[in-house]
Structure formats: structure tokens, C-alpha cells
Write a protein that holds these residues in place. Structure first.
Motif, PDB file in Angstrom:
ATOM      1  N   GLU A 164      18.156  21.194  62.349  1.00  0.00           N
ATOM      2  CA  GLU A 164      18.225  19.733  62.389  1.00  0.00           C
ATOM      3  C   GLU A 164      17.842  19.209  63.779  1.00  0.00           C
ATOM      4  N   ILE A 165      18.328  19.876  64.804  1.00  0.00           N
ATOM      5  CA  ILE A 165      18.023  19.477  66.182  1.00  0.00           C
ATOM      6  C   ILE A 165      16.523  19.555  66.423  1.00  0.00           C
ATOM      7  N   MET A 166      15.912  20.639  65.960  1.00  0.00           N
ATOM      8  CA  MET A 166      14.468  20.811  66.149  1.00  0.00           C
ATOM      9  C   MET A 166      13.691  19.714  65.417  1.00  0.00           C
ATOM     10  N   GLN A 167      14.107  19.383  64.201  1.00  0.00           N
ATOM     11  CA  GLN A 167      13.432  18.320  63.445  1.00  0.00           C
ATOM     12  C   GLN A 167      13.570  16.979  64.158  1.00  0.00           C
ATOM     13  N   ASP A 168      14.777  16.702  64.660  1.00  0.00           N
ATOM     14  CA  ASP A 168      14.991  15.446  65.396  1.00  0.00           C
ATOM     15  C   ASP A 168      14.135  15.395  66.660  1.00  0.00           C
ATOM     16  N   THR A 169      14.032  16.523  67.352  1.00  0.00           N
ATOM     17  CA  THR A 169      13.242  16.581  68.581  1.00  0.00           C
ATOM     18  C   THR A 169      11.771  16.329  68.294  1.00  0.00           C
ATOM     19  N   VAL A 170      11.255  16.971  67.262  1.00  0.00           N
ATOM     20  CA  VAL A 170       9.842  16.772  66.902  1.00  0.00           C
ATOM     21  C   VAL A 170       9.591  15.315  66.519  1.00  0.00           C
ATOM     22  N   ARG A 171      10.520  14.718  65.779  1.00  0.00           N
ATOM     23  CA  ARG A 171      10.371  13.313  65.377  1.00  0.00           C
ATOM     24  C   ARG A 171      10.367  12.404  66.609  1.00  0.00           C
TER      25      ARG A 171
END
Length: 143
Positions: free
Chosen positions: A62-69
Motif C-alpha cells: 500500500e505504501i509503495m502504491q501511495d508513493t507512486v501515485r
């Protein structure tokens, strides 16, 4: 000593040896139950650890997805023409938010690992206490 028939099991031979040496009797069922409880505690502990690892992996995804977004949003914001002061302000804001998010995420990850480790160790600690009580009880019965 007479030769024992070959059909005796190892347990039969062990039992006969104990009788001949006048060793105290062992309650094999109790010993097996004791070890079964130990194995169950180890399994529960491993499951708790695996559950914690799974939760941590899910949160990191989830953290990685938020960071990419967030990076994609930032890149869109830099495409728009603007004055250099505005660009510097946006970059400073992004760095500040990134730092705050990183600290928050690291704290969450550490908390997940702490809870998982504590739960796993508590299971083992409780089993050790139970095992010691079982051993004391068995020792007291022999007196």
C-alpha cells in the motif's frame, strides 16, 4: 538374560529393561501429550509470525502504491509552467510531505513487527510456563 522373541517392539524392550533395572515407570501418554502441546505452541507462534509478516507485506505494498501515485501527481504539477519560486515551493512541499510520510510509514511498519513478535513470543512464553507447571506437578506426584 534369556533371548527375547524378535516380535517385541522397541517400546516393549525398553519397558522390560526398565522393569529389570527397577526404574520408575514413565507415563508415555503424558510425555507425548506434553510434547504435542509444545509442537502446537510452536505452530501457533509460527502462524502469528507469518500473519505479522503478511500484514507487513500488505502495508508495504500500500505504501509503495501511495508513493507512486504521489510521484505521478507531483510530476503532473511540475509540467505546468510557473515561476521558479512557485516550483521551489512545490518541491519543498513535496520533500516535506515525503519525509513526514516516510516517518509515519516506518513507525507503522515497526508497530506491526513489534505486535507480531510480541504475540509470537507470548505464545511461547505461556507454553513454557505451562510446561514448567506440568513438570512441577509430575515431580510433586512422585514424592
Amino acid at each position: 538374560m534369556a533371548k527375547a522373541p524378535e516380535t517385541d517392539t522397541f517400546m516393549d524392550m525398553f519397558k522390560r529393561l526398565g522393569e529389570e533395572l527397577k526404574l520408575p515407570r514413565f507415563d508415555v501418554d503424558s510425555i507425548l501429550a506434553h510434547h504435542r502441546k509444545n509442537l502446537e505452541a510452536l505452530q501457533k507462534s509460527a502462524s502469528a509470525g507469518a500473519s505479522g509478516a503478511s500484514s507487513l507485506m500488505s502495508r508495504q505494498r500500500e505504501i509503495m502504491q501511495d508513493t507512486v501515485r504521489e510521484i505521478a501527481e507531483m510530476a503532473q504539477g511540475f509540467r505546468a509552467p510557473g515561476n521558479p519560486q512557485e516550483m521551489m515551493s512545490k518541491q519543498a512541499d513535496f520533500v516535506r510531505r515525503s519525509f513526514e510520510t516516510t516517518v509515519k510509514n516506518a513507525s507503522e511498519s515497526a508497530e506491526i513487527m513489534r505486535k507480531s513478535g510480541t504475540e509470537s513470543l507470548d505464545i511461547l512464553r505461556n507454553r513454557i510456563r505451562e510446561a514448567m507447571a506440568e513438570i512441577r506437578e509430575g515431580y510433586d506426584q512422585r514424592k
